[in-house]
Design an enzyme around this catalytic site. Structure first.
Site, PDB file in Angstrom:
ATOM      1  N   LYS A   1     -24.948   7.302 -20.227  1.00  0.00           N
ATOM      2  CA  LYS A   1     -23.755   7.352 -19.377  1.00  0.00           C
ATOM      3  C   LYS A   1     -24.158   7.420 -17.919  1.00  0.00           C
ATOM      4  O   LYS A   1     -25.287   7.774 -17.551  1.00  0.00           O
ATOM      5  CB  LYS A   1     -22.878   8.555 -19.738  1.00  0.00           C
TER       6      LYS A   1
ATOM      7  N   PRO B   1     -34.437   8.155 -20.351  1.00  0.00           N
ATOM      8  CA  PRO B   1     -35.436   9.112 -19.847  1.00  0.00           C
ATOM      9  C   PRO B   1     -34.881  10.524 -19.749  1.00  0.00           C
ATOM     10  O   PRO B   1     -33.732  10.733 -19.350  1.00  0.00           O
ATOM     11  CB  PRO B   1     -35.801   8.557 -18.472  1.00  0.00           C
ATOM     12  N   SER B   2     -35.689  11.481 -20.105  1.00  0.00           N
ATOM     13  CA  SER B   2     -35.295  12.880 -20.033  1.00  0.00           C
ATOM     14  C   SER B   2     -35.182  13.328 -18.580  1.00  0.00           C
ATOM     15  O   SER B   2     -36.011  12.986 -17.738  1.00  0.00           O
ATOM     16  CB  SER B   2     -36.340  13.741 -20.759  1.00  0.00           C
TER      17      SER B   2
ATOM     18  N   GLY C   1     -32.967  12.491 -16.408  1.00  0.00           N
ATOM     19  CA  GLY C   1     -32.464  11.497 -15.479  1.00  0.00           C
ATOM     20  C   GLY C   1     -30.980  11.596 -15.192  1.00  0.00           C
ATOM     21  O   GLY C   1     -30.466  10.904 -14.318  1.00  0.00           O
ATOM     22  N   GLY C   2     -30.266  12.431 -15.953  1.00  0.00           N
ATOM     23  CA  GLY C   2     -28.828  12.520 -15.765  1.00  0.00           C
ATOM     24  C   GLY C   2     -28.052  11.441 -16.491  1.00  0.00           C
ATOM     25  O   GLY C   2     -26.864  11.237 -16.238  1.00  0.00           O
ATOM     26  N   PHE C   3     -28.726  10.756 -17.415  1.00  0.00           N
ATOM     27  CA  PHE C   3     -28.089   9.684 -18.175  1.00  0.00           C
ATOM     28  C   PHE C   3     -27.535  10.168 -19.517  1.00  0.00           C
ATOM     29  O   PHE C   3     -27.038   9.372 -20.315  1.00  0.00           O
ATOM     30  CB  PHE C   3     -29.065   8.539 -18.410  1.00  0.00           C
ATOM     31  N   GLY C   4     -27.639  11.472 -19.795  1.00  0.00           N
ATOM     32  CA  GLY C   4     -26.980  12.051 -20.963  1.00  0.00           C
ATOM     33  C   GLY C   4     -27.686  11.847 -22.282  1.00  0.00           C
ATOM     34  O   GLY C   4     -27.054  11.970 -23.335  1.00  0.00           O
ATOM     35  N   GLY C   5     -28.979  11.589 -22.276  1.00  0.00           N
ATOM     36  CA  GLY C   5     -29.678  11.280 -23.517  1.00  0.00           C
ATOM     37  C   GLY C   5     -29.568  12.334 -24.595  1.00  0.00           C
ATOM     38  O   GLY C   5     -29.187  12.042 -25.735  1.00  0.00           O
ATOM     39  N   GLY C   6     -29.885  13.574 -24.271  1.00  0.00           N
ATOM     40  CA  GLY C   6     -29.840  14.640 -25.266  1.00  0.00           C
ATOM     41  C   GLY C   6     -28.435  14.887 -25.781  1.00  0.00           C
ATOM     42  O   GLY C   6     -28.222  15.061 -26.986  1.00  0.00           O
TER      43      GLY C   6
ATOM     44  N   ASP D   1     -21.530  17.918 -21.800  1.00  0.00           N
ATOM     45  CA  ASP D   1     -21.372  16.468 -21.848  1.00  0.00           C
ATOM     46  C   ASP D   1     -21.148  15.931 -23.259  1.00  0.00           C
ATOM     47  O   ASP D   1     -20.775  14.766 -23.413  1.00  0.00           O
ATOM     48  CB  ASP D   1     -22.605  15.777 -21.253  1.00  0.00           C
TER      49      ASP D   1
END
Length: 297
Positions: free
Chosen positions: A25, A109-110, A112-117, A151
């Site tokens: 995201k 990527p961890s 990064g603020g892209f919501g992976g976890g 999130d």
């Protein structure tokens, strides 16, 4: 980004594995409007889902066990993995006897603020709700997801959204088609530390969805704070300014620039320094996880 094993070898369908998308995201803007008595900050943001992200793999177990196989986010032990926590929480709350093996192909990527976890955890909840035959309503899954992270609910609902509160009060929003150049500075932004930063603006005037749609909202409260603390983030934002208006996503270090078409985004990507870790991704009208659920109906 580090190489990982071929998931078709690690998690073959012939051995009972099913594959489920966990999209990344972007936060198209983010402002902090206050602080609650419990210390949590109230914010406003717009979540934009991407047609790119991780892939979560699940395989049912009859013995009730829950275990993670293969790779994980860097440095995350199994007990702390949000995917594992999600499966254990759902199993406990549903009182179901089944278990699950969990695998993942990481692309997001961890830090990064892209919501992976959060997205990986949401995918586990949503997919297991189907695979375990629970048939929980989406709102119930989202409430459970909120206990794992602010999130998680937006990924459970699977819609682009205006969010308030701590990010959990969600209103679906229609966004126009768009493509994005994403860039990864390679640093893990310390979210807790950023929220405690003295120079963080915490008293922005509350805005409305109409304000956002008018184009008057695009900033990120964490950007000036993070630029001072991380030279890599400042450098990437400066590099991206050559192709458009760069923005920070979430409270991570990831940055992006928006474009109307794929061709424009690809052309911009080619004009960036070769050493910059960057890629192009398409904005999604809704989560690809919802499409995967429909295909399995």
């Amino acid at each position: 980004m580090r190489r990982v094993a071929d998931p078709t070898v690690m998690f073959p369908e012939a051995e009972g594995w099913s594959a489920w998308p966990a999209p990344a995201k972007l936060n198209l803007f983010l402002q902090i409007t206050g602080r609650r008595p419990d210390g949590y900050h109230t914010l406003q943001t717009v979540f934009r889902l991407l047609d790119w992200g991780d892939t979560v793999y699940l395989r049912m177990r009859g013995d009730g066990g829950i275990r993670r196989l293969g790779e994980s986010a860097e440095g995350v032990v199994e007990a702390d993995d949000l995917m594992v926590k999600a499966a254990k929480s759902l199993k406990k709350e549903s009182n179901i006897a089944q278990g699950v093996d969990i695998g993942v192909k990481k692309r997001i990527p961890s830090g990064g603020g892209f919501g992976g976890g959060s997205s990986d955890a949401a995918t586990v909840l949503v997919a297991l709700n189907r695979l375990w035959g629970l048939d929980w309503p989406t709102d119930s899954i989202a409430r459970l997801g909120l206990s794992l992270g602010a999130d998680v609910p937006v990924f459970v609902h699977g819609q682009n959204a205006w969010a308030e509160g701590v990010g959990d009060v969600i209103t679906p929003i229609d966004l126009p088609p768009a493509w994005y150049v994403l860039a990864f500075p390679g640093v893990h932004a310390p979210t807790a530390g950023l929220f405690q930063a003295e120079d963080l603006t915490r008293d922005s005037a509350p805005a409305t969805i109409a304000n956002f749609l008018s184009g008057s909202l695009s900033g990120n409260a964490f950007e000036p704070v993070l630029r001072k603390r991380e030279n890599a983030v400042d450098s990437v934002l400066n590099a991206l300014s050559a192709i458009g208006t760069p923005r920070l996503t979430g409270s991570g270090s990831g940055c992006f620039v928006e474009f109307a078409t794929r061709d424009e985004a690809m052309d911009a990507l080619q004009r960036l320094p070769a050493q910059l870790d960057a890629r192009v991704a398409e904005g999604a009208a809704r989560s690809p996880l919802l499409d995967a659920l429909e295909r399995r109906s």
